[in-house]
Write a protein that holds these residues in place. Structure first.
Motif, PDB file in Angstrom:
ATOM      1  N   PHE A   1      11.071-109.361 -20.908  1.00 35.78           N
ATOM      2  CA  PHE A   1      10.809-110.776 -20.652  1.00 35.78           C
ATOM      3  C   PHE A   1       9.554-110.959 -19.791  1.00 35.78           C
ATOM      4  O   PHE A   1       9.317-110.193 -18.855  1.00 35.78           O
ATOM      5  N   VAL A   2       8.780-111.994 -20.131  1.00 39.28           N
ATOM      6  CA  VAL A   2       7.669-112.399 -19.264  1.00 39.28           C
ATOM      7  C   VAL A   2       8.280-113.169 -18.089  1.00 39.28           C
ATOM      8  O   VAL A   2       8.986-114.163 -18.285  1.00 39.28           O
TER       9      VAL A   2
ATOM     10  N   SER B   1      15.030-108.514 -17.269  1.00 41.41           N
ATOM     11  CA  SER B   1      15.843-109.707 -17.020  1.00 41.41           C
ATOM     12  C   SER B   1      14.944-110.933 -17.000  1.00 41.41           C
ATOM     13  O   SER B   1      13.831-110.883 -16.471  1.00 41.41           O
ATOM     14  N   PRO B   2      15.381-112.056 -17.566  1.00 38.88           N
ATOM     15  CA  PRO B   2      14.554-113.268 -17.554  1.00 38.88           C
ATOM     16  C   PRO B   2      14.551-113.958 -16.188  1.00 38.88           C
ATOM     17  O   PRO B   2      13.765-114.868 -15.964  1.00 38.88           O
ATOM     18  N   SER B   3      15.401-113.521 -15.275  1.00 39.95           N
ATOM     19  CA  SER B   3      15.530-114.189 -13.974  1.00 39.95           C
ATOM     20  C   SER B   3      14.473-113.710 -13.001  1.00 39.95           C
ATOM     21  O   SER B   3      14.291-112.506 -12.810  1.00 39.95           O
TER      22      SER B   3
ATOM     23  N   THR C   1      12.209-104.489 -10.852  1.00 39.58           N
ATOM     24  CA  THR C   1      12.027-103.842 -12.139  1.00 39.58           C
ATOM     25  C   THR C   1      10.828-104.362 -12.923  1.00 39.58           C
ATOM     26  O   THR C   1      10.668-104.026 -14.074  1.00 39.58           O
ATOM     27  N   GLU C   2      10.004-105.167 -12.301  1.00 38.02           N
ATOM     28  CA  GLU C   2       8.896-105.752 -13.056  1.00 38.02           C
ATOM     29  C   GLU C   2       7.786-104.728 -13.280  1.00 38.02           C
ATOM     30  O   GLU C   2       7.576-103.801 -12.491  1.00 38.02           O
TER      31      GLU C   2
ATOM     32  N   GLY D   1       9.530-116.420 -19.780  1.00 38.90           N
ATOM     33  CA  GLY D   1      10.720-116.491 -20.610  1.00 38.90           C
ATOM     34  C   GLY D   1      10.531-115.915 -21.995  1.00 38.90           C
ATOM     35  O   GLY D   1      11.514-115.585 -22.678  1.00 38.90           O
ATOM     36  N   ASP D   2       9.254-115.802 -22.456  1.00 37.56           N
ATOM     37  CA  ASP D   2       8.986-115.164 -23.748  1.00 37.56           C
ATOM     38  C   ASP D   2       9.294-113.668 -23.663  1.00 37.56           C
ATOM     39  O   ASP D   2       9.290-113.068 -22.578  1.00 37.56           O
ATOM     40  N   THR D   3       9.529-113.040 -24.804  1.00 33.36           N
ATOM     41  CA  THR D   3       9.729-111.588 -24.839  1.00 33.36           C
ATOM     42  C   THR D   3       8.590-110.915 -25.594  1.00 33.36           C
ATOM     43  O   THR D   3       8.011-111.502 -26.523  1.00 33.36           O
TER      44      THR D   3
END
Length: 284
Positions: free
Chosen positions: A11-12, A25-27, A34-35, A50-52
């Motif tokens: 997820f972006v 994770s989107p959150s 973990t980014e 929110g995009d993948t």
């Protein structure tokens, strides 16, 4: 969980001047630990939080996790043939389709490679949690080949063990062995071979032979022996009582195959078998 050495959908979670940060994770709240950065030059247009994105995860020159939309030659646990770009004091660097070359350490080489060689390697994670290549392939090859007994296969020799034989990666993918009893010529790691499947074991591994089935190979063996006989002016000091190792060294076949071949030549009237060896007859 972000997986090193794997392509995965992430997820972006935020943008930055250097690119976008991705997470499993989107959150935003749980993403910080973990980014991973996808560099700006690889970020698609109009991307938003929110995009993948499907990305491959590896490490940059500073050993930081980084994402790429480029597709590498292989992923963690897989096997591929790669070109050696250069050799340094710590090993060889391989071209695997990414900006940072892949290290093949000296200790992971089954023979010393040189620049521009093409080598069969697997991708693994070393003790320092970095992606590296290895030429020790036994644990990385698959055992679900589609081949059956007597099928012809092509593979790459990747190791030789005196007690067992020559280990082969069939199609650079499947686990196989040429047992010592089938080794009638010298092979080296890196050699490409064509072979016949002699057995599919219960675990799926293949046993191979470099020779045809006996009744097919007979004509070829007889031809080779007769040609040697002609080149030696009609006499060779070998017969059905000769030492098997001498037979193997001279003709690259087993003692049994030699006996079948000279028996064939004898029945055809082309040779006589004497106590001192085999003699050509006057029959053309």
């Amino acid at each position: 969980m972000i997986q090193l050495g794997k392509t995965q959908a992430l997820f972006v979670v935020k943008k930055s001047p250097n690119g976008v940060y991705l997470s499993d994770s989107p959150s935003m709240d749980t993403a910080r630990k973990t980014e991973v950065l996808l560099p700006k030059n690889q970020v698609p247009d109009n991307i938003k939080a929110g995009d993948t994105l499907d990305v491959f995860i590896y490490r940059d020159s500073e050993d930081r996790l980084i994402a790429t939309t480029s597709t590498p030659a292989f992923e963690l646990g897989e096997v591929a043939v790669l070109k050696v770009k250069e050799v340094s004091s710590i090993g060889a660097f391989l071209d695997w389709g990414l900006l940072k070359d892949l290290l093949l350490p000296f200790k992971e080489q089954t023979y010393r490679v040189r620049a521009n060689d093409r080598v069969l390697v697997a991708l693994y994670i070393d003790k320092s949690n970095r992606l590296c290549a290895t030429m020790h392939l036994y644990d990385f090859l698959r055992m679900d080949s589609p081949y059956q007994k007597d099928d012809k296969v092509i593979g790459t020799v990747y190791d030789i063990l005196d007690n067992f034989g020559a280990y082969v990666a069939v199609d650079n993918r499947y686990s196989a062995l040429i047992p010592n009893k089938e080794l009638f010529r010298t092979l080296h790691p890196g050699d490409s071979i064509e072979a016949r499947v002699t057995q599919v074991k219960e675990d799926g591994k293949l046993d191979l032979s470099l020779r045809e089935k006996a009744f097919i190979q007979l004509e070829g063996d007889a031809y080779d022996i007769y040609k040697k006989l002609l080149d030696a002016n009609g006499f060779l000091p070998y017969h059905d009582k000769s030492d098997p190792e001498l037979i193997k060294a001279e003709f690259h076949i087993s003692k049994n195959a030699f006996k079948r071949a000279i028996g064939h030549l004898y029945k055809a009237g082309k040779i006589t078998i004497e106590p001192d060896g085999i003699h050509k007859t006057n029959q053309p």
